[in-house]
Design an enzyme around this catalytic site. Sequence first.
Site, PDB file in Angstrom:
ATOM      1  N   HIS A  22      -1.218   1.890   7.448  1.00 35.74           N
ATOM      2  CA  HIS A  22      -1.939   1.552   6.125  1.00 35.74           C
ATOM      3  C   HIS A  22      -1.865   2.652   5.325  1.00 35.74           C
ATOM      4  O   HIS A  22      -2.071   4.009   6.044  1.00 35.74           O
ATOM      5  CB  HIS A  22      -3.239   1.126   6.124  1.00 35.74           C
ATOM      6  N   CYS A  47       0.975  -1.062  -0.014  1.00 36.63           N
ATOM      7  CA  CYS A  47      -0.055  -0.247   0.110  1.00 36.63           C
ATOM      8  C   CYS A  47       0.906   1.288   0.062  1.00 36.63           C
ATOM      9  O   CYS A  47       0.500   2.226  -0.498  1.00 36.63           O
ATOM     10  CB  CYS A  47      -0.925   0.168   1.220  1.00 36.63           C
TER      11      CYS A  47
END
Length: 728
Positions: A686, A142
């Site tokens: 994230h 990510c």
Amino acid sequence: MILYLTIDCNFQDNLVSSYRRACNIFVPKSKLLHIWDFSGQTTQFLIDDKINLPNDTLGEHGKEITLELQAYGFSDSMTVRDENFDEMVEMETSFESGSVKMNGCTDHVRSYSSLRNSQSGSGFRVFGYLGLRGLQNLGNTCFMNSAIQCLAHTPKLVDYFLGDYGKEINQENLLGTKGELALAFGDLLSKLWTPRDTPVAPAIFKRKLADFAPQFSGYNQHDSQEFLSFLLDGLHEDLNRVKSKPYIAIKDAEGRPDEEAAEEYWRNHLARNDSIIVDLCQGQYQSTLVCPACNKKSVTFDPFMYLSLPLPSTTMRTMTLTVLSTDGMNLPTPITVTVPKCGRQKDLIEALSIACSLRNDEMLMVVEIYKNRIFRRLSEPSDSVALIRDEDKLVAYRLLKDNKNSPMVVFMHERVERPCEFERAIPNLKLFGIPFVARLENLYTGFDLHKQYLKLLSPLLMPADDAFNDYDDVGITTNEDSTMEDVVSPTISDSNTASDTGTEDDQCSSSDFQFYLKDGMRSTEIKMNEPLPVPKFSDNLEVYVTWSESMIEKYDTCLLSSLPEVLKPQLYARRPQESVSLYKCLEAFLKEEPLGPEDMWDCPSCKKPRQARKKLDLWRLPEILVVHLKRFSYSRYIRNKLETYVDFPIDDFDLSTYTSKKDSQFSNRYVLYAISNHHGGMGCGHYDAFIDLGYRKWYEFDDSRVSPVSEDDIKTSAAYVLFYRRVA
């Protein structure tokens, strides 16, 4: 925002006529158009320029192909013209909402729809928006996906990589990857801008990245800004138009006008570095160093790729110390001060002196206490405060300046630690509390030492009661002459039991405190009427004071033992969210500060290393300004992420007042178009991205998932890397 439509034509038709027909149907506000053929290759044309279509057209004659016409920078309402009619037809681009399955998730997408001119019956098909393809997460990628999406929506960079960039590949540059990284990135961008709905799997790019940057191999989580830095540097070297870099000697700018020196530095930089990355992303600092000894000034102009801005809350550090007087006038007092995080111990002393109202005839001696002893003295003013840990316990002693050359005595308190009722262990002595410090001036005998110690203890004296009415105020009489043999620990006896010899007052006074010098396992008592055994080769005399049980009850030892840490961690209390403007972050970055001891400057005038003062200023700003917020802090002992909310401008980031160069040729105003966000903490976070596709249409790119987001929701404490583009 980018829309595209399709036109059916026949290979036996004149392609130039088909192109002109496409231009007549769709009238863009931007002149740049792309024509995609069935092989996926792209050719760029300008409407007003001469049209040169490839002669070796692939495909069979008589077979219909689909040409897709792309137009940049449109709103939801388009002006469309049908060549069969002279009138202009207003086309409203409405899209139906739908759902598809992507990697097992149901994501919101925009379905295609067909439009037709109701008056003529002829029509065309608008399929949807370009640039809304997600990137599959290959396993903790990510960080990479977030940064790539931001670059993939940088307008001029996209145009470059969707064009004929291969001719600028520099395979001779030893600092590059022989063009492999640039080719892999260009291929990935072309897939992201291909009209498809399915997310792109960046596996080929990931493997190529790992070949040249092993730190990004595997599937561990990484920092998106570190990846972005490597990628931009790698792309620059692969696309560097300079094939042979000349050697250029760097000259100091002192004595010359700033404009002249800056232009020379920039020309020298371009003589070795010339690429699309330099054209778009590189700016120039003005860096000034000043020697603190001779005021020699050195000015240089250095390039930068991005701005790494500190959060002002991280530039300062809160520290708590205990201040202890050496005149017996005040209780131990914890004081909290704020100092620069990159500051020196002299900054800590200055802040503490103000906070405790230090007199002109006093000085502070700061020490670290460990296991109830003085572990080390913070005596070097130039040492960084970063050497002080949050869990350290520091004490600042107030001492008179007049007798600073006199030897020092350090009193360490110890008490009898008795075993439990059922244990057979013998009693032993254990240190407790904060050591006391005094000068040896006018201290000649054990009696003077005893009297000085009681003076230091006097603020801790408990309120008088009947139990102590028989005690002398100073707890000592002039006829004391007790002796004791050298033993490891003194004999423990009941202090309330009188001996066979001496009065009750003598017994009480002789058993309150006992003073010892210890050498290894030997313990020597200091006699009351004998001279002090001051060491010849030491400035300090360490004295161990053994407390009786009655004295422990007489004095408030809790105040003596309560020693706070420099920064007590808040385990359960949630701190309120901090807020700071992006301008304040920039001001903290441009603020003058001293260099660290590890970065000493060799002053050309003094011919010595100096801790110079450094000042940065913005001189030349790039077209694409990348701003990195330094949310992550690393040290030898701790890693931390700051959740400070940064209020950053969206429509008007004005840097005019922060730029030294006054140049009317380029604007210093910027608008935000992309954000790389980091959610969560260290090692378990994230990344995603917010991107503006034009006309304030923001989308969230969360790996494979792409969905609209309101502009009101893009400002969060997760903002990590901001992308701005210059506006006129």
